[in-house]
Write a protein that holds these residues in place. Structure first.
Motif, PDB file in Angstrom:
ATOM      1  N   VAL A 144       0.851  -1.185   0.000  1.00  0.00           N
ATOM      2  CA  VAL A 144       0.000   0.000   0.000  1.00  0.00           C
ATOM      3  C   VAL A 144       0.884   1.230   0.000  1.00  0.00           C
ATOM      4  O   VAL A 144       1.796   1.337   0.807  1.00  0.00           O
ATOM      5  N   SER A 145       0.629   2.131  -0.934  1.00  0.00           N
ATOM      6  CA  SER A 145       1.352   3.390  -0.923  1.00  0.00           C
ATOM      7  C   SER A 145       0.374   4.491  -1.286  1.00  0.00           C
ATOM      8  O   SER A 145      -0.761   4.227  -1.669  1.00  0.00           O
ATOM      9  N   PHE A 146       0.809   5.718  -1.145  1.00  0.00           N
ATOM     10  CA  PHE A 146      -0.029   6.850  -1.505  1.00  0.00           C
ATOM     11  C   PHE A 146      -0.389   6.740  -2.986  1.00  0.00           C
ATOM     12  O   PHE A 146      -1.497   7.068  -3.406  1.00  0.00           O
ATOM     13  N   ALA A 171      -1.674   5.850   3.887  1.00  0.00           N
ATOM     14  CA  ALA A 171      -0.518   5.124   3.359  1.00  0.00           C
ATOM     15  C   ALA A 171       0.581   5.063   4.421  1.00  0.00           C
ATOM     16  O   ALA A 171       1.181   4.016   4.651  1.00  0.00           O
ATOM     17  N   GLN A 214       2.178   1.778   6.193  1.00  0.00           N
ATOM     18  CA  GLN A 214       3.624   1.539   6.202  1.00  0.00           C
ATOM     19  C   GLN A 214       4.129   1.291   7.624  1.00  0.00           C
ATOM     20  O   GLN A 214       4.932   0.404   7.858  1.00  0.00           O
TER      21      GLN A 214
END
Ligand SMILES: [Zn+2]
Length: 400
Positions: free
Chosen positions: A61-63, A96, A100
Motif C-alpha cells: 500500500v502506498s499513496f 498510506a 507503512q
C-alpha cells in the motif's frame, strides 16, 4: 545548522464566517473521512483475499496505489467530484503512512474513522490574505489568534483544519528563514523523568500538578458512563470533560515552554527516546522483574502527562543544538567516578556510589551522565571521568 529554512506551526481559531460555510467545511471534512474509510475497507478486503489465497506477501500500500483507487472511487461518486480533490486525496497520504508503519510493526493497523473531530489537510497552494485562509471551493475564513501571526514573513506551506469540540482550528505550517541562535557555550544534560526535569546543573524542575484536574476528568468520565448515549445531559458532561482535558494540556504546554526557554541557552543533551523503553525499566531501578508492570503503566502515564516528545520538539527549535544520547545505565552510573552498579541506587530518589561513596539525587546524577555522553559525542572522544569546570572551557572552544 546547514539549512537556512525551518518550519513552524501556528494554531489559529478558524472562523468559517457563516453557517453555510461551516456546513460546507464540515462536509469537506466528512468527505475526507468517507474516503479514508472507503479506501481502508477496500484495502482490508485485499488483505483478507491475499490471506485466503495463501499469498506469502500482503499487497503493498502506498499513496500512489491508494491515489489510483481514489480516482476510481471519485469517478463513480458524483458528490465527491464537488469536493476539492487535493485535500480529500491527501487523507490517503496519512493512510498510506499508517499502513507503512503497520507493515514495519511500528504501529497498529489503520482504523476506521468515526464521526466527530474530523480534519482536513490543505497540502499545497496555501493562500492567506488579510488574515483569512482560503479554503478551496468554499472561500476565505478568518484566522484568529492572540498576537496574530508571529511569522509575517513566513511562507504558509500547509494547513490542517480540525474540528475540536465543535470549534474549528487551523494549524498553519510556515516556512521561515532560520535565525542564528546565539550559543552561550554551555552544555546541559537533562534527565526527563516522571513528572520532572533534572539538569546537570543540579536543578529539578517539577511538572505542574494536574492532580485536581485529573480527578475532575475521572469524575466526569464516570458520570458520563452512567448517562444515556446521545442524551443532552451526557453531551453537557462530555463538553465539561473536554474543557478540563484542554486545561490540563494547556497547563503542561505552558510549563514546557518555560522549561525549554530556560534550558535553551546552549547545547542541550537529552536521552534518545527510542532507546528508552529498551534500556530503562520503571524509573531506572532494575529490580523485582515482573512486579513493575503496574508501576510501569503509571510511569508511562506520567511520562505522557509530562509530554517528553513535545518538550524535546521545543528544545530542538529553541536551543542552538540538541544532542540525543543512549541513556542505558545512566541511572546506575556514578557521575563522579564512572562506576556502574545497580547497587548504587538504594532507592528511587537517591544515588550512592558503592565505589567512591558519592551521593546525590538519583536524577541529578543521571543528568550529569547524560551531559557527559553528549559531550563525548560532541568532542568525538570517550567519556571524560569528571570535573565540570574544565569541561565548560572545552565547550566554549567548541562553540567558537
Ligand atoms: Zn563513584
Amino acid at each position: 545548522m546547514a539549512d537556512d529554512t525551518e518550519y513552524r506551526q501556528i494554531v489559529y481559531r478558524l472562523l468559517p464566517g457563516s453557517r453555510e460555510k461551516a456546513r460546507r467545511l464540515a462536509a469537506l471534512a466528512g468527505a475526507c473521512r468517507f474516503v479514508w474509510n472507503a479506501m481502508l475497507d477496500q484495502q482490508e478486503q485485499l488483505v483478507a483475499a491475499a490471506r485466503l489465497a495463501g499469498a506469502d506477501r500482503l499487497p503493498g500500500v502506498s499513496f500512489f496505489t491508494l491515489g489510483k483507487a481514489f480516482i476510481q472511487l471519485r469517478r463513480i461518486t458524483p458528490w465527491l467530484q464537488e469536493m476539492p480533490c487535493a485535500p480529500v486525496r491527501y487523507a490517503l497520504r496519512y493512510q498510506a503512512d499508517a499502513w507503512q508503519r503497520y507493515f514495519r510493526e511500528e504501529g497498529g493497523r489503520p482504523k476506521f474513522k468515526r464521526r466527530g473531530n474530523d480534519s482536513v489537510t490543505l497540502p499545497q497552494d496555501i493562500r492567506i490574505r488579510d488574515g483569512k485562509l482560503h479554503v478551496p471551493k468554499i472561500g476565505p475564513m478568518t484566522l484568529r489568534r492572540r498576537g496574530g501571526n508571529p511569522y509575517p514573513d513566513g511562507k504558509p506551506v500547509r494547513a490542517v483544519i480540525r474540528q475540536v469540540n465543535g470549534k474549528w482550528y487551523a494549524t498553519v505550517c510556515y516556512r521561515v528563514a532560520s535565525v542564528e541562535r546565539p550559543d552561550d557555550g554551555t552544555v546541559t544534560g537533562i534527565d526527563m523523568n516522571a513528572g520532572q526535569v533534572a539538569t546537570s546543573d543540579g536543578e529539578i524542575m517539577p511538572a505542574p500538578d494536574t492532580g485536581r484536574l485529573e480527578a475532575r476528568c475521572k469524575r466526569l468520565q464516570r458520570r458520563m458512563s452512567r448517562q444515556k448515549k446521545g442524551s443532552r445531559r451526557r453531551e453537557h458532561i462530555r463538553r465539561r470533560h473536554a474543557r478540563a482535558m484542554r486545561r490540563m494540556a494547556m497547563k503542561r504546554r505552558n510549563w514546557q515552554h518555560h522549561v525549554s526557554r530556560k534550558l535553551a541557552g546552549g547545547t542541550v543533551v537529552v536521552e534518545d527516546l527510542n532507546t528508552r523503553g529498551m534500556t530503562r525499566s520503571a524509573k531506572g531501578t532494575v529490580g523485582e522483574p515482573g512486579t513493575g508492570v503496574r508501576q510501569k503503566a503509571g510511569l508511562n502515564r506520567a511520562i505522557l502527562a509530562t509530554g517528553w516528545s513535545d518538550l524535546r520538539a521545543m528544545l530542538a527549535y529553541k536551543a542552538p543544538r540538541l544532542v540525543a544520547v543512549n541513556a542505558a545505565q545512566t541511572s546506575q552510573t556514578c557521575a563522579e567516578c564512572g562506576t556502574v552498579d545497580a547497587a548504587s541506587r538504594p532507592s528511587q530518589a537517591t544515588f550512592k556510589c558503592v565505589a567512591c561513596g558519592h551521593a546525590d539525587h538519583a536524577d541529578l546524577n543521571a543528568a550529569r551522565n547524560i551531559r557527559r555522553r553528549g559531550q563525548a559525542r560532541l568532542h568525538g572522544e570517550g567519556a571524560l571521568p569528571s570535573g565540570t569546570p574544565m569541561i565548560r572551557e572545552t565547550d566554549r572552544r567548541l562553540a567558537a
